[in-house]
Design a protein around this motif. Structure first.
Motif, PDB file in Angstrom:
ATOM      1  N   ALA A   1       0.916  -1.116   0.039  1.00 29.86           N
ATOM      2  CA  ALA A   1      -0.019  -0.078   0.127  1.00 29.86           C
ATOM      3  C   ALA A   1       1.035   1.376   0.086  1.00 29.86           C
ATOM      4  O   ALA A   1       0.487   2.392  -0.724  1.00 29.86           O
ATOM      5  CB  ALA A   1      -0.905   0.087   1.088  1.00 29.86           C
ATOM      6  N   VAL A   2       2.090   1.256   0.841  1.00 28.52           N
ATOM      7  CA  VAL A   2       2.663   2.071   0.918  1.00 28.52           C
ATOM      8  C   VAL A   2       3.523   2.399  -0.609  1.00 28.52           C
ATOM      9  O   VAL A   2       3.522   3.736  -0.926  1.00 28.52           O
ATOM     10  CB  VAL A   2       3.911   2.395   2.106  1.00 28.52           C
ATOM     11  CG1 VAL A   2       5.039   3.421   1.951  1.00 28.52           C
ATOM     12  CG2 VAL A   2       3.449   2.285   3.282  1.00 28.52           C
ATOM     13  N   ALA A   3       3.953   1.564  -1.076  1.00 28.13           N
ATOM     14  CA  ALA A   3       4.621   1.505  -2.326  1.00 28.13           C
ATOM     15  C   ALA A   3       3.351   1.943  -3.550  1.00 28.13           C
ATOM     16  O   ALA A   3       4.022   2.892  -4.544  1.00 28.13           O
ATOM     17  CB  ALA A   3       5.091   0.115  -2.887  1.00 28.13           C
ATOM     18  N   LYS A   4       2.444   1.473  -3.445  1.00 30.27           N
ATOM     19  CA  LYS A   4       1.409   2.097  -4.494  1.00 30.27           C
ATOM     20  C   LYS A   4       1.179   3.626  -4.161  1.00 30.27           C
ATOM     21  O   LYS A   4       1.139   4.151  -5.295  1.00 30.27           O
ATOM     22  CB  LYS A   4       0.079   1.212  -4.177  1.00 30.27           C
ATOM     23  CG  LYS A   4      -0.869   1.462  -5.289  1.00 30.27           C
ATOM     24  CD  LYS A   4      -0.572   1.337  -6.608  1.00 30.27           C
ATOM     25  CE  LYS A   4      -1.704   1.398  -7.887  1.00 30.27           C
ATOM     26  NZ  LYS A   4      -1.351   1.312  -8.814  1.00 30.27           N
ATOM     27  N   GLY A   5       1.051   4.021  -2.812  1.00 34.39           N
ATOM     28  CA  GLY A   5       0.861   5.502  -2.637  1.00 34.39           C
ATOM     29  C   GLY A   5       2.040   6.319  -3.263  1.00 34.39           C
ATOM     30  O   GLY A   5       1.560   7.204  -3.706  1.00 34.39           O
ATOM     31  N   VAL A   6       3.202   5.745  -2.989  1.00 33.38           N
ATOM     32  CA  VAL A   6       4.350   6.625  -3.590  1.00 33.38           C
ATOM     33  C   VAL A   6       4.238   6.732  -5.072  1.00 33.38           C
ATOM     34  O   VAL A   6       4.412   7.773  -5.738  1.00 33.38           O
ATOM     35  CB  VAL A   6       5.683   5.942  -3.249  1.00 33.38           C
ATOM     36  CG1 VAL A   6       6.901   6.548  -3.971  1.00 33.38           C
ATOM     37  CG2 VAL A   6       5.887   6.251  -1.571  1.00 33.38           C
ATOM     38  N   GLU A   7       3.977   5.546  -5.938  1.00 31.86           N
ATOM     39  CA  GLU A   7       3.653   5.533  -7.227  1.00 31.86           C
ATOM     40  C   GLU A   7       2.632   6.619  -7.604  1.00 31.86           C
ATOM     41  O   GLU A   7       2.901   7.224  -8.577  1.00 31.86           O
ATOM     42  CB  GLU A   7       3.343   4.183  -7.757  1.00 31.86           C
ATOM     43  CG  GLU A   7       4.651   3.330  -7.722  1.00 31.86           C
ATOM     44  CD  GLU A   7       3.945   1.734  -7.941  1.00 31.86           C
ATOM     45  OE1 GLU A   7       2.961   1.696  -8.509  1.00 31.86           O
ATOM     46  OE2 GLU A   7       4.944   0.754  -7.839  1.00 31.86           O
ATOM     47  N   CYS A   8       1.578   6.362  -7.112  1.00 32.77           N
ATOM     48  CA  CYS A   8       0.421   7.258  -7.215  1.00 32.77           C
ATOM     49  C   CYS A   8       0.677   8.851  -7.146  1.00 32.77           C
ATOM     50  O   CYS A   8       0.336   9.654  -7.884  1.00 32.77           O
ATOM     51  CB  CYS A   8      -0.792   6.880  -6.444  1.00 32.77           C
ATOM     52  SG  CYS A   8      -1.598   5.572  -7.137  1.00 32.77           S
ATOM     53  N   VAL A   9       1.500   9.224  -6.138  1.00 32.58           N
ATOM     54  CA  VAL A   9       1.790  10.262  -5.841  1.00 32.58           C
ATOM     55  C   VAL A   9       2.803  10.951  -6.879  1.00 32.58           C
ATOM     56  O   VAL A   9       2.921  11.977  -7.429  1.00 32.58           O
ATOM     57  CB  VAL A   9       2.335  10.542  -4.233  1.00 32.58           C
ATOM     58  CG1 VAL A   9       3.195  12.142  -4.224  1.00 32.58           C
ATOM     59  CG2 VAL A   9       1.327  10.424  -3.432  1.00 32.58           C
ATOM     60  N   ASP A  10       3.896  10.100  -7.061  1.00 34.17           N
ATOM     61  CA  ASP A  10       4.758  10.445  -8.125  1.00 34.17           C
ATOM     62  C   ASP A  10       4.274  10.743  -9.635  1.00 34.17           C
ATOM     63  O   ASP A  10       4.493  11.605 -10.036  1.00 34.17           O
ATOM     64  CB  ASP A  10       5.749   9.389  -8.394  1.00 34.17           C
ATOM     65  CG  ASP A  10       7.078   9.562  -9.107  1.00 34.17           C
ATOM     66  OD1 ASP A  10       7.470  10.850  -9.027  1.00 34.17           O
ATOM     67  OD2 ASP A  10       7.390   8.888 -10.164  1.00 34.17           O
ATOM     68  N   GLU A  11       3.168   9.935  -9.970  1.00 36.25           N
ATOM     69  CA  GLU A  11       2.351  10.093 -11.278  1.00 36.25           C
ATOM     70  C   GLU A  11       1.408  11.481 -11.349  1.00 36.25           C
ATOM     71  O   GLU A  11       1.510  12.225 -12.020  1.00 36.25           O
ATOM     72  CB  GLU A  11       1.496   8.917 -11.369  1.00 36.25           C
ATOM     73  CG  GLU A  11       2.254   7.742 -11.945  1.00 36.25           C
ATOM     74  CD  GLU A  11       0.829   6.394 -12.096  1.00 36.25           C
ATOM     75  OE1 GLU A  11      -0.096   6.881 -12.012  1.00 36.25           O
ATOM     76  OE2 GLU A  11       1.633   5.296 -12.072  1.00 36.25           O
ATOM     77  N   PHE A  12       1.055  11.650 -10.006  1.00 37.07           N
ATOM     78  CA  PHE A  12       0.259  12.711  -9.941  1.00 37.07           C
ATOM     79  C   PHE A  12       0.979  14.125 -10.096  1.00 37.07           C
ATOM     80  O   PHE A  12       0.578  14.949 -10.469  1.00 37.07           O
ATOM     81  CB  PHE A  12      -0.428  12.905  -8.573  1.00 37.07           C
ATOM     82  CG  PHE A  12      -1.265  14.030  -8.099  1.00 37.07           C
ATOM     83  CD1 PHE A  12      -2.558  13.873  -8.732  1.00 37.07           C
ATOM     84  CD2 PHE A  12      -0.934  15.135  -7.525  1.00 37.07           C
ATOM     85  CE1 PHE A  12      -3.469  15.087  -8.470  1.00 37.07           C
ATOM     86  CE2 PHE A  12      -1.810  16.173  -7.301  1.00 37.07           C
ATOM     87  CZ  PHE A  12      -3.117  16.107  -7.771  1.00 37.07           C
ATOM     88  N   ILE A  13       2.109  14.080  -9.466  1.00 35.53           N
ATOM     89  CA  ILE A  13       2.933  15.262  -9.355  1.00 35.53           C
ATOM     90  C   ILE A  13       3.802  15.526 -10.902  1.00 35.53           C
ATOM     91  O   ILE A  13       3.926  16.507 -11.389  1.00 35.53           O
ATOM     92  CB  ILE A  13       4.006  15.283  -8.060  1.00 35.53           C
ATOM     93  CG1 ILE A  13       3.435  15.369  -6.967  1.00 35.53           C
ATOM     94  CG2 ILE A  13       5.227  16.200  -8.470  1.00 35.53           C
ATOM     95  CD1 ILE A  13       4.416  15.220  -6.032  1.00 35.53           C
ATOM     96  N   SER A  14       4.133  14.378 -11.632  1.00 36.24           N
ATOM     97  CA  SER A  14       4.951  14.443 -12.687  1.00 36.24           C
ATOM     98  C   SER A  14       4.174  14.517 -14.076  1.00 36.24           C
ATOM     99  O   SER A  14       4.510  15.314 -14.895  1.00 36.24           O
ATOM    100  CB  SER A  14       5.768  13.209 -12.928  1.00 36.24           C
ATOM    101  OG  SER A  14       5.101  12.180 -12.884  1.00 36.24           O
TER     102      SER A  14
END
Length: 128
Positions: free
Chosen positions: A18-31
């Motif tokens: 869940a933490v890894a998926k959250g990091v990916e989503c945030v990264d996609e959101f920002i970039s």
């Protein structure tokens, strides 16, 4: 491995996932498209904030108007004083209050009266 150990291991792995998926989503959101979405959200937030400030100003103005109307009604309202139902102490307190109000309303006259009284007293004493 026991059933409890297996369940705990699965829970721990799910949390890490869940933490890894959250990091990916945030990264996609920002970039990527997230930046456009973020700009839209910021603009929407500004618009809502502006609308809220206008509504608050209108509400404050209405509240002030109602307060002023209430104060004006209080000033216009008169109460009758029933002297017959008052105790002697209450009448004396009322008389004192009225006398103080009269003195406060006419400070020049009360100041002029005092020297005249003092002069009369002095002249009466000087004549004897």
């Amino acid at each position: 491995m026991s059933e409890k150990e297996s369940a705990l291991k699965r829970i721990a792995l799910a949390g890490i996932g869940a933490v890894a998926k959250g990091v990916e989503c945030v990264d996609e959101f920002i970039s990527g498209k997230g930046r456009e979405c973020m700009d839209e959200l910021v603009e929407k937030g500004r618009a809502v904030f502006r609308d809220g400030m206008e509504a608050g100003g209108d509400l404050q103005q209405k509240a002030q108007q109602k307060f002023d109307e209430f104060c004006e009604a209080c000033r216009r309202e008169k109460t009758d004083v029933d002297l017959d139902s008052m105790t002697p102490e209450e009448r004396a307190a009322l008389l004192e209050k009225l006398m103080n109000m009269q003195k406060a309303a006419k400070p020049d006259e009360s100041a002029q009266d005092k020297p005249a009284q003092d002069e009369n007293t002095d002249s009466a004493e000087g004549g004897e």
